[in-house]
Design a protein around this motif. Structure first.
Motif, PDB file in Angstrom:
ATOM      1  N   GLU A  36      86.196  62.154   0.936  1.00  0.00           N
ATOM      2  CA  GLU A  36      85.488  60.899   0.690  1.00  0.00           C
ATOM      3  C   GLU A  36      86.323  59.693   1.110  1.00  0.00           C
ATOM      4  OE1 GLU A  36      82.270  59.555  -2.508  1.00  0.00           O
ATOM      5  OE2 GLU A  36      84.167  60.178  -3.395  1.00  0.00           O
ATOM      6  N   SER A  37      87.636  59.822   1.031  1.00  0.00           N
ATOM      7  CA  SER A  37      88.507  58.700   1.402  1.00  0.00           C
ATOM      8  C   SER A  37      88.417  58.369   2.890  1.00  0.00           C
ATOM      9  CB  SER A  37      89.961  59.016   1.028  1.00  0.00           C
ATOM     10  OG  SER A  37      90.497  60.034   1.861  1.00  0.00           O
ATOM     11  N   HIS A  38      87.906  59.303   3.687  1.00  0.00           N
ATOM     12  CA  HIS A  38      87.769  59.059   5.131  1.00  0.00           C
ATOM     13  C   HIS A  38      86.332  58.772   5.545  1.00  0.00           C
ATOM     14  CE1 HIS A  38      91.899  59.991   6.258  1.00  0.00           C
ATOM     15  NE2 HIS A  38      91.861  60.975   5.382  1.00  0.00           N
ATOM     16  N   LEU A  39      85.421  58.823   4.593  1.00  0.00           N
ATOM     17  CA  LEU A  39      84.013  58.574   4.901  1.00  0.00           C
ATOM     18  C   LEU A  39      83.794  57.077   5.146  1.00  0.00           C
ATOM     19  CD1 LEU A  39      81.305  60.103   5.084  1.00  0.00           C
ATOM     20  CD2 LEU A  39      80.932  59.501   2.687  1.00  0.00           C
ATOM     21  N   GLU A  40      83.078  56.744   6.213  1.00  0.00           N
ATOM     22  CA  GLU A  40      82.815  55.351   6.550  1.00  0.00           C
ATOM     23  C   GLU A  40      81.312  55.098   6.497  1.00  0.00           C
ATOM     24  OE1 GLU A  40      84.990  53.791   9.935  1.00  0.00           O
ATOM     25  OE2 GLU A  40      86.182  55.641   9.982  1.00  0.00           O
ATOM     26  N   PHE A  47      77.965  65.001   0.150  1.00  0.00           N
ATOM     27  CA  PHE A  47      77.858  64.353   1.460  1.00  0.00           C
ATOM     28  C   PHE A  47      76.606  64.873   2.186  1.00  0.00           C
ATOM     29  CE2 PHE A  47      82.413  65.221   0.533  1.00  0.00           C
ATOM     30  CZ  PHE A  47      82.825  63.919   0.263  1.00  0.00           C
ATOM     31  N   PRO A  48      75.429  64.520   1.719  1.00  0.00           N
ATOM     32  CA  PRO A  48      74.195  65.143   2.229  1.00  0.00           C
ATOM     33  C   PRO A  48      73.791  64.718   3.638  1.00  0.00           C
ATOM     34  CG  PRO A  48      73.670  63.400   0.663  1.00  0.00           C
ATOM     35  CD  PRO A  48      75.151  63.561   0.622  1.00  0.00           C
ATOM     36  N   GLN A  49      74.410  63.695   4.197  1.00  0.00           N
ATOM     37  CA  GLN A  49      73.992  63.182   5.505  1.00  0.00           C
ATOM     38  C   GLN A  49      74.761  63.807   6.670  1.00  0.00           C
ATOM     39  OE1 GLN A  49      71.322  61.185   5.610  1.00  0.00           O
ATOM     40  NE2 GLN A  49      71.278  61.393   3.372  1.00  0.00           N
ATOM     41  N   TYR A  50      75.437  64.911   6.446  1.00  0.00           N
ATOM     42  CA  TYR A  50      76.250  65.529   7.497  1.00  0.00           C
ATOM     43  C   TYR A  50      75.376  66.019   8.662  1.00  0.00           C
ATOM     44  CZ  TYR A  50      74.709  69.941   5.356  1.00  0.00           C
ATOM     45  OH  TYR A  50      73.956  70.971   4.859  1.00  0.00           O
ATOM     46  N   GLU A  51      75.973  66.019   9.857  1.00  0.00           N
ATOM     47  CA  GLU A  51      75.303  66.555  11.046  1.00  0.00           C
ATOM     48  C   GLU A  51      75.432  68.087  11.073  1.00  0.00           C
ATOM     49  OE1 GLU A  51      73.942  64.637  13.856  1.00  0.00           O
ATOM     50  OE2 GLU A  51      74.005  62.948  12.464  1.00  0.00           O
ATOM     51  N   HIS A  52      76.637  68.573  10.845  1.00  0.00           N
ATOM     52  CA  HIS A  52      76.909  70.010  10.795  1.00  0.00           C
ATOM     53  C   HIS A  52      77.850  70.299   9.639  1.00  0.00           C
ATOM     54  CE1 HIS A  52      75.168  70.803  14.795  1.00  0.00           C
ATOM     55  NE2 HIS A  52      75.753  69.689  15.180  1.00  0.00           N
ATOM     56  N   LEU A  53      77.738  71.496   9.070  1.00  0.00           N
ATOM     57  CA  LEU A  53      78.715  71.983   8.108  1.00  0.00           C
ATOM     58  C   LEU A  53      79.106  73.388   8.571  1.00  0.00           C
ATOM     59  CD1 LEU A  53      78.474  71.894   4.184  1.00  0.00           C
ATOM     60  CD2 LEU A  53      79.948  73.399   5.505  1.00  0.00           C
ATOM     61  N   TRP A  54      80.298  73.486   9.163  1.00  0.00           N
ATOM     62  CA  TRP A  54      80.726  74.748   9.769  1.00  0.00           C
ATOM     63  C   TRP A  54      81.672  75.502   8.829  1.00  0.00           C
ATOM     64  CZ3 TRP A  54      81.429  70.724  13.863  1.00  0.00           C
ATOM     65  CH2 TRP A  54      80.385  70.741  14.799  1.00  0.00           C
ATOM     66  N   PRO A  55      81.483  76.815   8.652  1.00  0.00           N
ATOM     67  CA  PRO A  55      82.391  77.624   7.838  1.00  0.00           C
ATOM     68  C   PRO A  55      83.438  78.320   8.705  1.00  0.00           C
ATOM     69  CG  PRO A  55      80.432  78.898   8.306  1.00  0.00           C
ATOM     70  CD  PRO A  55      80.274  77.574   9.042  1.00  0.00           C
ATOM     71  N   ALA A  94      81.369  74.702  -0.420  1.00  0.00           N
ATOM     72  CA  ALA A  94      80.364  74.271   0.553  1.00  0.00           C
ATOM     73  C   ALA A  94      79.148  73.671  -0.141  1.00  0.00           C
ATOM     74  CB  ALA A  94      79.946  75.456   1.430  1.00  0.00           C
ATOM     75  N   GLY A  95      78.746  74.270  -1.265  1.00  0.00           N
ATOM     76  CA  GLY A  95      77.624  73.718  -2.029  1.00  0.00           C
ATOM     77  C   GLY A  95      77.919  72.327  -2.554  1.00  0.00           C
TER      78      GLY A  95
END
Length: 299
Positions: free
Chosen positions: A234-238, A267-275, A260-261
């Motif tokens: 979160e500290s890097h979220l702009e 952060f629900p607005q992500y473009e991708h969430l890669w594992p 991941a959940g």
């Protein structure tokens, strides 16, 4: 040999015939690499019964078993022949240009080895980059570059603008369950490792600007790790900027899925969430029970 580059160029997805090159420390599973022109150089791991290739004939789970049995494997660069053979395979498959992103030069000489070999090639235009990162951070860069290629970004723009921007704006963090192997591998002092064990301190690490591993936070007890990882991301979220997320684990898949959940919720607005899963090379130094998370700012 199937000419993969013609497959993508035929449908307009990769008209410049760009291949992507990285190393085994990018933690890209076969599923994440599938149907993408991603080539992987395996780092070497020397064990008491011989030398193995990371992600080919030795995996993180094998390293955990060896560590538990009291063995401490040693890591080393890919050999020059493997780099040469991989570049030959890329050229033979019909690719003409390569974006190469490798493990931080603060931890490995892989980037420099690839850069030097790239300079000798006349059949491939190769742009080699020091990721100043590793693990899921490096893997995210490769995956996003492929997204950009499919969206029509040119090799020149990738080389001159996009990849440097991704390197500067990708922030991976991971927890270490025990400091024992970092100490044995000479990465930290014995007193620091002992204090961490006695006090049940769980350090969280990231990468400094020079690509060295650095301690960025400490929590007491494993239950506090996930909350701290969320805080670090979160500290890097702009506000207003697009972003990707990633999670990884080393012997802790259930906790990774739980993390991941929490990322999806926070952060629900992500473009991708890669594992991802930690590679064998990094596992030599950090052991099992590792959780990682990363954020990548895209704009």
């Amino acid at each position: 040999m199937m000419n993969l580059s013609s497959q993508w160029s035929a449908n307009g997805g990769n008209p410049e015939k760009i291949a992507l090159l990285t190393d085994s420390c990018a933690d890209l599973s076969g599923v994440l690499r599938a149907d993408k022109p991603i080539f992987v150089l395996p780092l070497k791991i020397r064990c008491k019964d011989g030398e193995y290739s990371d992600g080919v004939d030795l995996f993180a789970s094998d390293v955990y078993a060896r560590l538990a049995a009291g063995e401490l494997p040693k890591t080393s660069l890919p050999d020059g022949g493997t780099v040469k053979d991989t570049l030959e395979r890329i050229a033979a498959a019909g690719y003409e240009k390569v974006i190469a992103i490798h493990l931080s030069s603060g931890l490995s000489g892989t980037y420099n080895m690839v850069r030097l070999q790239a300079e000798t090639r006349e059949d491939l235009e190769i742009a080699a980059f020091d990721s100043l990162s590793g693990s899921l951070g490096m893997g995210m860069m490769i995956l996003q570059v492929w997204e950009d290629i499919q969206a029509g970004m040119s090799f020149a723009e990738l080389r001159d603008r996009r990849v440097p921007q991704l390197i500067e704006n990708t922030f991976p963090f991971f927890s270490v369950d025990t400091l024992e192997y970092l100490q044995k591998g000479g990465r930290i002092g014995k007193i620091t490792a002992l204090a961490g064990t006695v006090l049940n301190i769980k350090p969280l690490c990231g990468f400094a600007a020079d690509g060295q591993l650095s301690s960025v936070a400490k929590v007491r007890g494993r239950k506090a790790v996930q909350g701290k990882l969320l805080e670090l991301l979160e500290s890097h979220l702009e506000p207003g900027k697009r972003y990707n997320l990633a999670v990884a684990n080393g012997g802790a898949p259930v906790e990774m899925n739980e993390l991941a959940g929490k990322l999806r919720e926070r952060f629900p607005q992500y473009e991708h969430l890669w594992p991802g899963e930690m590679d064998a090379t990094l596992s030599v130094y950090i052991g099992s029970g590792v959780l990682g998370a990363a954020i990548q700012i895209l704009d």
